[in-house]
Design an enzyme around this catalytic site. Sequence first.
Site, PDB file in Angstrom:
ATOM      1  CB  SER A  20      -2.809   5.292   8.232  1.00  0.00           C
ATOM      2  OG  SER A  20      -3.641   5.159   7.070  1.00  0.00           O
ATOM      3  CG  ASP A  21      -4.197  -0.966   9.693  1.00  0.00           C
ATOM      4  OD1 ASP A  21      -4.282  -1.205   8.611  1.00  0.00           O
ATOM      5  OD2 ASP A  21      -4.259  -1.639  10.485  1.00  0.00           O
ATOM      6  CD1 TRP A  22      -6.132  -0.689   3.111  1.00  0.00           C
ATOM      7  CD2 TRP A  22      -4.333  -0.050   4.002  1.00  0.00           C
ATOM      8  NE1 TRP A  22      -5.074  -0.563   1.951  1.00  0.00           N
ATOM      9  CE2 TRP A  22      -4.003  -0.100   2.641  1.00  0.00           C
ATOM     10  CE3 TRP A  22      -3.005   0.396   4.879  1.00  0.00           C
ATOM     11  CZ2 TRP A  22      -2.900   0.251   2.217  1.00  0.00           C
ATOM     12  CZ3 TRP A  22      -2.093   0.712   4.231  1.00  0.00           C
ATOM     13  CH2 TRP A  22      -1.922   0.458   3.094  1.00  0.00           C
TER      14      TRP A  22
END
Length: 838
Positions: free
Chosen positions: A223-225
């Site tokens: 995932s993106d952060w």
Amino acid sequence: MGAAVEKALGALDPDTKARLLAGQDMWSLPAVPSIGLRSLVMSDGPIGVRGVHWTADDPSVALPSPTALAATWDPALARRAGHLLAQEARRKGVHVLLAPTVNLHRSPLGGRHFEAYSEDPHLTGEIGTGYVTGVQEGGIGTTVKHFVANDAETERFTVDNRVSTRALRELYLAPFEAIVKSARPWGVMAAYNGVNGSTMTAHRELQREVLRGEWGFDGFIVSDWTAARDTVGAMRGGLDVAMPGPRTVYGEELAAAVRQGRVAESEVDDAVRRVLTLAARVGALDGVAPAVAPTDRPGPVDGDALAREIARRSFVLLRNERAGAPDGEAAGKPVLPLDTTESGSIRSLALIGAAARDARVLGGGSALVFPDHIVSPLDGLRAALPPDVRLDYAVGADPSDELAPAGEGFELRAVVRAADGRVLGASPLPSGQVQWVGDFPEGVTYEELHTVETVGTFTPRESGAHSFGTRGLGGLRLTVGGEVLYDGEQGPADADDPFEAFMGSPLPRGQVRLTAGEPVEVSLVCTVAPFPDAFPAVCFSLVHRAPERDAEALLEEAVAVASAADAAVVVAATTESVESEGFDRTDLRLPGRQDELVRRVAATGTPTVVVVNAGSPVELPWREDVAAVLLSWFPGQEAGAALADVLLGAEEPGGRLPTTWPKRLEDAPVREVVPSEGQLVYEEGVFIGYRAWERWSGTAPAYWFGHGLGYTDWAYESMNFTAAGDGAGEELGTVRVRVRNTGVRTGREVVQIYLAVPEGDGGVVERPARRLAGFATVAAGPGETAEATVTLGRRAAETWDEAAGGWRLMPGVYTAEAGRSVADRRLSTPVPVAMPKV
Ligand code: BGC
């Protein structure tokens, strides 16, 4: 590898499996010593490897911005950049690089424009393929990001982008597809945004069916952060790893979901298999040989030399007129390269601009790294100019009216204390910025730390009223020379982006009159406020601004310096508050009075070269009034050295625009980045970039996609096309173009091949008039010829059929056009495309 992965998987209990899919901290996954698995470490980002410390005391080589890398139009150079980045990653104990960014330049306002490659999916795919190949040849993983349609920053966590399937396939997915198929990346990062109703981390169709199913992607999806928000949705949607930790929707929450039967254990097993495969590939799983044996890695790379080479190869010479005649009519040589030889015309040079002294070398946000040195244009030119050529410098105009993190003249350290005042630890601070994200000085834990004091001395360069201020949240007490300038609480901003909210804007807190050379004590104590979303992070800054000089006097000084010189070089730049992650731009103007500065310098009559130091398009309203315009992007740490190479002619500028530059924002065919009621509708369909400029041709751009001059001239002499077999394969055929260097020095040419649709096309679906179908870089000496060979892929003659849900070949007689930009096409040849016989 497969058997070892299965064995390791078989030895894990359900809780450990769930734990393995969640970040244990900001950058890493947990180790499982019982199966010989080490902790996998990830780090940003495209232009360097920051490592797990977000501070200047852990420096990294800083390469030019991704827009610059794409402007080289050279996948082989991108691959060499990858070799360096792998070397940097190994040096810093990083296994996976959070890059490259292959979203497209849809609107010039996109805040991370500088961090992506191009408006064209083919060029993006080729550069991205080179980059990923290079990094992975060095044994380090990549996460191609941000999957998908993450093309703007406004409401970036929640925006639902409404994009037709055809536009997704032909534009936004295309670079991912090309890179997955040709470079086989070990990772992909799922974006923050949603696409057509589903947030990307949970997008089953795009992640499971398209990325894995159709394209055969066999790496892990991270995932993106903070992008993963729903345990069950993300797992079903195909997300393998949720970052960062320690609090994520995976880990314990995932284990509970499995126990409750909401998530199938087999799905978790598949995700763990992919994490173990990644670990095996990067050499973090005992007993399995890494994908690249240490002896097979590329040899050592000289980072400084490569940063300089990429920079000068990326600089785009937009305009280069004959000195004294802006209309180009008069005799004489073009102003660049500056002739500073003994018999040359340039015996004195004026260098003007705040960014000529304090170079702006990279864009802001997660792409930020801290190089151990920066060669400014002033340093670079001073070092390269012959001693008998005079160099005079003037600021001219300051593009920023904000206070900046304390730097020049400050000697600072951070002292960390517990609530009872006990000193827990300390660390040197190379600047006024404290940015500890999940990683603290030795002996310090986030739980125990209460205050952080930035303390030390400041020795000013100039006498006068110096401004001091703060950036960040929490209790802040600022003292300069014993005088308390601020003591108060900085509350949270209302931004919905935790990073933006936390960092905030620099706020002036007071002025102190200081004398040049006399040190003064400074201290900023921050009583740490909990980071939103419970991240273990401390981010605040001591900011400063030297005494402000009268803007008019600065302009006059620049005019005087220019008038007394044989040539003037003005460096005009954007600032961190203009180009950064986390927000979009609202206009394309150069900040401050820089436009006026250029105009006034040019009006002196001294031949004026403007160096545009920006990562993405800016308006250049004076471009026809100056002798030369050289675009240097964000040029990385060797900025000034590369600039001197090019200005003085040791090397020619090698770049070509990867994106069309408008004259004015209003002319750009696609601009909108602000969602309405949570949705951003990609109304333009497949028409972005030059495809859109050609369709809505009301006005011409300032500079077209592909444009860029060198220091020699080229004639396009011949072109032919050879079809590949019966047309059933992946390739249409091969184009060969012969070009001749008609100038007086050796040069390099980027031969661009556009494929134009058949006459009268548009019966079935409207297609862009032409698209970049391939390119090749050739070099030749004066008078010599070179041949560019370009293979045309079948995809260039296909369109995505929404109704049938598949690619459809569009037969007809196409035209392959060879040229120097999408608007400067020199030769053409027919390319017949027939339906393959079945
Ligand atoms: C960015 C990513 C980056 C991540 C980790 C996010 O805010 O969108 O590109 O890799 O942070 O720093």
